[in-house]
Design an enzyme around this catalytic site. Sequence first.
Site, PDB file in Angstrom:
ATOM      1  N   SER A 161      94.211  65.751  42.632  1.00 56.07           N
ATOM      2  CA  SER A 161      94.077  65.999  41.331  1.00 56.07           C
ATOM      3  C   SER A 161      93.531  67.162  40.702  1.00 56.07           C
ATOM      4  O   SER A 161      93.801  67.840  39.871  1.00 56.07           O
ATOM      5  CB  SER A 161      93.885  64.543  40.702  1.00 56.07           C
ATOM      6  OG  SER A 161      94.515  63.404  41.043  1.00 56.07           O
TER       7      SER A 161
ATOM      8  N   HIS B 100      83.271  68.978  53.408  1.00 63.77           N
ATOM      9  CA  HIS B 100      82.129  69.614  52.975  1.00 63.77           C
ATOM     10  C   HIS B 100      81.921  70.917  53.845  1.00 63.77           C
ATOM     11  O   HIS B 100      81.180  71.681  53.216  1.00 63.77           O
ATOM     12  CB  HIS B 100      80.944  68.503  53.509  1.00 63.77           C
ATOM     13  CG  HIS B 100      80.954  67.361  52.595  1.00 63.77           C
ATOM     14  ND1 HIS B 100      80.215  67.125  51.554  1.00 63.77           N
ATOM     15  CD2 HIS B 100      81.581  66.058  52.557  1.00 63.77           C
ATOM     16  CE1 HIS B 100      80.531  65.849  50.898  1.00 63.77           C
ATOM     17  NE2 HIS B 100      81.193  65.334  51.729  1.00 63.77           N
TER      18      HIS B 100
ATOM     19  N   ASP C   2      84.604  62.003  57.582  1.00 63.04           N
ATOM     20  CA  ASP C   2      85.783  62.768  57.380  1.00 63.04           C
ATOM     21  C   ASP C   2      86.566  63.217  58.762  1.00 63.04           C
ATOM     22  O   ASP C   2      87.381  63.739  58.611  1.00 63.04           O
ATOM     23  CB  ASP C   2      85.321  64.213  56.657  1.00 63.04           C
ATOM     24  CG  ASP C   2      84.812  63.614  55.295  1.00 63.04           C
ATOM     25  OD1 ASP C   2      85.161  63.010  54.586  1.00 63.04           O
ATOM     26  OD2 ASP C   2      83.646  64.623  55.017  1.00 63.04           O
TER      27      ASP C   2
ATOM     28  N   ARG D 238      74.706  62.611  58.784  1.00 67.27           N
ATOM     29  CA  ARG D 238      74.713  62.875  57.665  1.00 67.27           C
ATOM     30  C   ARG D 238      74.250  62.186  56.487  1.00 67.27           C
ATOM     31  O   ARG D 238      73.962  62.283  55.596  1.00 67.27           O
ATOM     32  CB  ARG D 238      76.142  63.318  57.232  1.00 67.27           C
ATOM     33  CG  ARG D 238      77.123  62.154  57.396  1.00 67.27           C
ATOM     34  CD  ARG D 238      78.614  62.478  57.059  1.00 67.27           C
ATOM     35  NE  ARG D 238      78.770  62.338  55.513  1.00 67.27           N
ATOM     36  CZ  ARG D 238      79.931  62.891  55.196  1.00 67.27           C
ATOM     37  NH1 ARG D 238      80.965  63.229  55.706  1.00 67.27           N
ATOM     38  NH2 ARG D 238      80.134  62.663  53.638  1.00 67.27           N
TER      39      ARG D 238
ATOM     40  N   PRO E 207      78.924  71.009  47.038  1.00 65.55           N
ATOM     41  CA  PRO E 207      77.679  71.013  46.860  1.00 65.55           C
ATOM     42  C   PRO E 207      77.009  69.393  46.721  1.00 65.55           C
ATOM     43  O   PRO E 207      75.748  69.556  46.999  1.00 65.55           O
ATOM     44  CB  PRO E 207      77.664  71.425  45.304  1.00 65.55           C
ATOM     45  CG  PRO E 207      78.871  72.155  45.144  1.00 65.55           C
ATOM     46  CD  PRO E 207      79.852  71.626  46.153  1.00 65.55           C
ATOM     47  N   ASP E 208      77.697  68.428  46.482  1.00 71.72           N
ATOM     48  CA  ASP E 208      77.059  67.201  46.164  1.00 71.72           C
ATOM     49  C   ASP E 208      76.296  66.701  47.145  1.00 71.72           C
ATOM     50  O   ASP E 208      74.960  66.077  46.906  1.00 71.72           O
ATOM     51  CB  ASP E 208      77.915  66.242  45.676  1.00 71.72           C
ATOM     52  CG  ASP E 208      79.138  65.716  46.666  1.00 71.72           C
ATOM     53  OD1 ASP E 208      79.382  66.699  47.701  1.00 71.72           O
ATOM     54  OD2 ASP E 208      79.673  64.682  46.363  1.00 71.72           O
ATOM     55  N   ARG E 209      76.412  66.890  48.420  1.00 75.54           N
ATOM     56  CA  ARG E 209      75.696  66.252  49.515  1.00 75.54           C
ATOM     57  C   ARG E 209      74.818  67.550  50.228  1.00 75.54           C
ATOM     58  O   ARG E 209      73.921  67.149  51.422  1.00 75.54           O
ATOM     59  CB  ARG E 209      76.328  65.486  50.691  1.00 75.54           C
ATOM     60  CG  ARG E 209      77.033  64.268  49.826  1.00 75.54           C
ATOM     61  CD  ARG E 209      77.939  63.623  50.988  1.00 75.54           C
ATOM     62  NE  ARG E 209      78.245  62.143  50.483  1.00 75.54           N
ATOM     63  CZ  ARG E 209      77.630  61.069  50.360  1.00 75.54           C
ATOM     64  NH1 ARG E 209      76.195  61.139  50.571  1.00 75.54           N
ATOM     65  NH2 ARG E 209      77.822  60.158  49.849  1.00 75.54           N
TER      66      ARG E 209
ATOM     67  N   LYS F 108      91.724  59.933  34.762  1.00 77.87           N
ATOM     68  CA  LYS F 108      92.223  61.304  34.782  1.00 77.87           C
ATOM     69  C   LYS F 108      92.006  62.189  33.697  1.00 77.87           C
ATOM     70  O   LYS F 108      92.575  63.364  33.460  1.00 77.87           O
ATOM     71  CB  LYS F 108      93.761  61.223  34.956  1.00 77.87           C
ATOM     72  CG  LYS F 108      94.324  60.736  36.086  1.00 77.87           C
ATOM     73  CD  LYS F 108      93.960  61.260  37.455  1.00 77.87           C
ATOM     74  CE  LYS F 108      94.225  60.365  38.538  1.00 77.87           C
ATOM     75  NZ  LYS F 108      94.046  61.103  39.996  1.00 77.87           N
TER      76      LYS F 108
ATOM     77  N   HIS G 298      97.033  60.756  49.822  1.00 75.72           N
ATOM     78  CA  HIS G 298      98.076  61.434  49.245  1.00 75.72           C
ATOM     79  C   HIS G 298      99.225  62.083  50.148  1.00 75.72           C
ATOM     80  O   HIS G 298      98.986  61.917  51.332  1.00 75.72           O
ATOM     81  CB  HIS G 298      97.536  62.739  48.456  1.00 75.72           C
ATOM     82  CG  HIS G 298      96.658  62.206  47.324  1.00 75.72           C
ATOM     83  ND1 HIS G 298      95.721  63.409  46.809  1.00 75.72           N
ATOM     84  CD2 HIS G 298      96.395  61.135  46.638  1.00 75.72           C
ATOM     85  CE1 HIS G 298      94.963  62.635  45.891  1.00 75.72           C
ATOM     86  NE2 HIS G 298      95.304  61.346  45.967  1.00 75.72           N
TER      87      HIS G 298
END
Length: 505
Positions: free
Chosen positions: A62, A123, A154, A185, A258-260, A330, A456
């Site tokens: 999305s 990532h 992943d 991780r 970025p987040d991790r 959404k 998906h």
Amino acid sequence: MAKQPTALIILDGFANRESEHGNAVKQAHKPNFDRYYSKYPTTQIEASGLDVGLPEGQMGNSEVGHMNIGAGRIVYQSLTRINKSIADGDFFENDVLNNAVQHVNEHDSALHVFGLLSDGGVHSHYQHLFALLELAKQKGLDKVYVHAFLDGRDVDQKSALKYIEETEAKFKSLGVGEFASISGRYYAMDRDKRWDREQKAYNAIRNFEGPAYASAKEGVEANYANDLTDEFVEPFIVEGQNNGINDGDAVIFFNFRPDRAAQLSEVFTNKAFDGFKVEQVKDLFYATFTKYNDNVDTEVVFEKVDLTNTIGEVAQNNNLKQLRIAETEKYPHVTYFMSGGRNEEFEGERRRLIDSPKVATYDLKPEMSAYEVKDALLEELDKGDLDLIILNFANPDMVGHSGMLEPTIKAIEAVDECLGEVVDKILDMNGYAIITADHGNSDQVLTDDDQPMTTHTTNPVPVIVTKEGVTLRETGRLGDLAPTLLDLLNVGQPSDMTGESLIKH
């Protein structure tokens, strides 16, 4: 007099697929969609892989979908952008990477490379590490230490040894690089300020402290013997030339998401960091592949590409009134992502956020808030002042993620009811609607052997343009939707919007 609105209606996670098996789109009773499909011009467009700036064969999502739709062009995602720069050779000319090399040469110091060692592509990608090793070889660096974070989320839970072996083969063939430390991780890539975890990874990386093993393989196998999978491998050090990160060294962190990666980088670069006791490295050159966040003071290898002239900006520049409307799930997609990563409203833009239902999982309430979204939109249409509407129905995607066929069918049937009321109202106002989707999902919620399929799909998505007498191109991609909207609005297309209208002229 009421305006004639043009609406983009996104049925999230609703794609075309021939087989009926596990296909909620095919099995749902959707008289309104079918009526528009048989009456008006239709086509199908690509919503995955290279067509949306992802690697070939990778399913869309999305965020990527709405960004491509709003930009009216292919928006290259970080992974593809970095791959492309390596293939083109631009990577090896990158100023920030070469500044890191220069820093190491000037200080006669070491280059440390951090990152998630896998080909998950979420990532990071370990081929980017290989490109950094190639760069180090080209520039004649001899002290290059890799601090690898193991994945197991992943990719398969116990796949680390494959990546370690390939990386060691690369060290050997290039004659540069060695493993310095290894961490799961869970420790090195925490994002919830669990500093006890991060500290273990930091101690191994910065201070060269922790359990020591003769090789990366030996350390991983010891963790496997303790029933730990890759993600949870306890930080350990690998005996060799490395002795931690010292004054004057350089770091390149090759995670692009970025987040991790932000938290560990903050420990090294934020002088006000107080999560645990650290001794700042003096004269440290610290580079990250992308900008992680404002608390992380680093050099950035791949700066964010600002998207200009998205559909919202073009509407603003033409004094059009626009509405963005969706339920909570959404809402960021029709606002932030549709506007190319911009939070602020454009002039003449208004937004309606409808709360998503508070249920554990959406299969328990397949209609979600579709009826409330529909009612809010009808209310907005009654004001008669809108030129452009961007609407998202979340149900096919959010219920499709349950991997349950019956609830997903119900979700689509609820959306179809709402679609009928919305589109008929727009047609009554002499407006136009484009009915489409951002990616597949509900078109396959069961595998061939009837197991739940929660991911998906890469199937193409339908497009219906409710304008009689026009012909649509046979193929296209999500980036062609904004140009099609502008075509219906009789507004000129800016040159940086490189998609093409789906309407043949």
